[in-house]
Design an enzyme around this catalytic site. Structure first.
Site, short mmCIF file in Angstrom:
data_model
loop_
_atom_site.label_atom_id
_atom_site.label_comp_id
_atom_site.label_asym_id
_atom_site.label_seq_id
_atom_site.Cartn_x
_atom_site.Cartn_y
_atom_site.Cartn_z
N GLY A 194 0.54 -1.14 0.06
CA GLY A 194 0.04 0.05 0.13
C GLY A 194 0.81 1.42 -0.05
N CYS A 195 2.16 1.18 0.05
CA CYS A 195 3.10 2.26 0.06
C CYS A 195 3.58 2.40 -1.44
CB CYS A 195 4.19 2.17 0.89
SG CYS A 195 3.98 2.02 2.55
N GLN A 196 3.49 3.72 -1.94
CA GLN A 196 4.22 3.93 -3.37
C GLN A 196 5.50 3.72 -3.26
OE1 GLN A 196 3.55 8.18 -4.26
NE2 GLN A 196 4.34 7.77 -6.37
N SER A 197 6.15 4.16 -2.32
CA SER A 197 7.74 3.72 -2.16
C SER A 197 7.83 2.40 -1.69
CB SER A 197 8.29 4.68 -1.01
OG SER A 197 8.01 6.05 -1.25
#
Length: 141
Positions: free
Chosen positions: A51-54
């Site tokens: 769920g994290c872009q990074s």
């Protein structure tokens, strides 16, 4: 010992100290630079926060009844968010974490100043922390 609530208030006070968001971002990035080294062998799929872009990896160790979190990201702002979360939650008992709220996040105005994808990532990291704590509460119940 400092409670989660007191640590949250300390963060709110730290953010209130700065007048504009460029200073607040600089403070956040500074928190990220102070993260403990994260073990290379744990930078794997099992430790990745979805769920994290990074890219974000988390790990937790329960020792002496308290959870210590370790985490790392490949992005400066996200590393700062990690630093902020660890400052608040690491070193607390699972019960303290589960019983706490995240109101301090809106008090510092973070959601309004993060992109939607960064906000999703922040929530994914918070969910990891609370989810991990909940597992230990369930085991001891």
């Amino acid at each position: 010992m400092m409670t989660i609530k007191k640590r949250q208030q300390a963060i709110v006070d730290d953010f209130d100290f700065f007048d504009d968001w460029s200073d607040k971002y600089a403070y956040l990035i500074g928190l990220g630079k102070s993260l403990e080294p994260f073990p290379e062998d744990k930078k794997d799929e099992a430790h990745m926060v979805k769920g994290c872009q990074s890219q974000v990896w988390f790990d937790a160790i329960l020792y002496d009844g308290k959870l210590t979190f370790y985490a790392v990201s490949d992005a400066a702002i996200v590393s700062g968010l990690i630093g902020l979360l660890l400052k608040v939650y690491s070193g607390s008992t699972p019960k303290e974490i589960v019983a706490s709220d995240t109101d301090f996040m809106s008090e510092i105005g973070l959601a309004k100043h993060l992109s939607p994808t960064r906000n999703n990532g922040l929530h994914a990291m918070i969910n990891y922390i609370y989810g991990t704590a909940q597992k230990y509460v369930d085991v001891s119940a």
